[in-house]
Design an enzyme around this catalytic site. Structure first.
Site, mmCIF file in Angstrom:
data_model
loop_
_atom_site.group_PDB
_atom_site.id
_atom_site.type_symbol
_atom_site.label_atom_id
_atom_site.label_comp_id
_atom_site.label_asym_id
_atom_site.label_seq_id
_atom_site.Cartn_x
_atom_site.Cartn_y
_atom_site.Cartn_z
ATOM 1 N N CYS A 130 0.816 -1.159 0.171
ATOM 2 C CA CYS A 130 -0.001 -0.182 0.036
ATOM 3 C C CYS A 130 0.919 1.180 0.096
ATOM 4 O O CYS A 130 1.438 1.731 1.079
ATOM 5 C CB CYS A 130 -0.881 -0.143 1.376
ATOM 6 N N CYS A 133 -0.508 4.083 1.996
ATOM 7 C CA CYS A 133 -0.325 4.034 3.521
ATOM 8 C C CYS A 133 1.057 4.194 3.927
ATOM 9 O O CYS A 133 1.189 4.672 5.194
ATOM 10 C CB CYS A 133 -0.598 2.602 4.123
ATOM 11 N N ASP A 134 2.205 3.577 3.195
ATOM 12 C CA ASP A 134 3.309 3.544 3.743
ATOM 13 C C ASP A 134 4.335 4.422 3.081
ATOM 14 O O ASP A 134 5.529 4.308 3.416
ATOM 15 C CB ASP A 134 4.093 2.114 3.548
#
Ligand code: NAP
Length: 301
Positions: A130, A133-134
């Site tokens: 992701c 997300c990261d």
């Protein structure tokens, strides 16, 4: 007794909830993770009708608010099995058993794994599925994205705004992503595309951090080392249908068999979204399935 039980609070499931509640039926949606589904990982959506651009998180929040405001109940529980008691569907979660008249399966798909040495070992420690997300963890650093579809290209564009260098590793000499995204990617100066390359292994340090990748050119068979701190795997999807395989008919790839009417082979059980057999898996077709399945379910009550 719940009129319409929906498993999965992604775009398909929440859209089904909006339609079924607005038809005056009692509706519960079970979700084991965050609402919104896969689309929460997409930073900018530019192909959803009516929006010039909207983030996946914002669209999901709007739809969640719309469904709950209409009266749908959203239960954050994990479904473990489904049983049939005549026409009644018994939905067992880790905590409870629910009885429903109709069921809509909208569990979507999950990211496919690379299945190469180092992937499992460094998952969450340099290997990510992701980018939104990261990505921020890799600010100013060098990273690699593996894959050649819309997700990989979207991720690489997003990461090119944050990271120093983004390597895109694709196993063929052509992307399968939309041309508009490919053009955007190719215009980024800090993106280096390695066509015809596959990942051999993900290399790391004993401290549990990724230090690089070994890739192989599939045409020349030559291997090369890339120094990166993060690897973003975006190589496609697998349907989340394992617990339904004894309940409804699946195809050879694990997708629940259904046509555009979203009806499975079991009366009163519908499937909506990416986890059914279909040609086009897009946000708009997931939303359309949500509507069609809800209208079908409501029509049986
Ligand atoms: P996808 O379209 O199935 O693409 C998967 C990519 O990974 C392909 O390029 C494939 O290579 C490659 N691949 C598959 N298995 C591999 C392996 N074992 N090793 C190396 N590479 C491998 O998946 P996706 O990009 O996740 O997209 C899924 C769906 O969501 C698509 O319908 C897509 O259009 C949609 N989506 C849309 C948007 C948007 O519209 N903005 C954004 C994200 C996703 P080959 O090309 O050689 O098969």
């Amino acid at each position: 007794m719940i009129d319409v039980m929906i498993i999965g609070a992604g775009i398909a499931g929440l859209t089904a909830a909006v339609y079924a509640t607005r038809a005056g039926k009692s509706v519960a949606v079970v979700e084991e993770n965050v609402y919104g589904g896969q689309i929460v990982n997409t930073p900018e959506i530019e192909n959803y009708p009516g929006y010039l651009a909207i983030s996946g998180v914002e669209l999901s929040q709007n739809l969640y608010d719309q469904a709950t405001k209409a009266g749908a109940q959203v239960l954050f529980e994990t479904v473990v099995s489904i049983e049939l008691d005549g026409e009644i569907k018994l939905i067992k979660t880790k905590q409870n058993t629910y009885e429903a008249r109709t069921l809509i399966i909208a569990t979507g798909v999950k990211r496919r794994l690379l299945d190469k040495p180092g992937e499992a070992e460094f998952s969450g420690k340099g290997v990510s599925y992701c980018a939104t997300c990261d990505g921020a963890f890799y600010k100013g650093r060098d990273v690699a994205v593996v894959g050649g579809g819309n997700t990989a290209v979207d991720d690489a564009i997003y990461l090119s705004n944050i990271c120093r260098t983004v390597y895109v590793i694709h196993r063929r000499d052509q992307f399968r992503a939309d041309q508009v995204l490919i053009d955007k990617l190719q215009a980024r100066e800090n993106v280096k595309i390695l066509y015809d390359h596959v990942v051999e292994r993900i290399d790391g340090e004993s401290a549990g951090t990724v230090s690089g990748l070994t890739v192989q050119n599939v045409k020349t068979q030559e291997s090369a080392a890339l120094s990166v701190s993060g690897v973003f795997v975006a190589i496609g999807l697998q349907p989340n249908n394992q617990i339904f395989e004894h309940l409804v008919e699946l195809d050879e790839n694990g997708y629940i068999k259904a046509g555009e009417d979203c009806r499975t082979n079991m009366p009163g059980i519908f499937v909506a979204g990416d986890n059914r057999t279909k040609d086009v898996r897009q946000l708009i077709t997931a939303a359309a399935d949500g509507c069609v399945s809800a209208v079908g379910a409501v029509g049986m009550l």
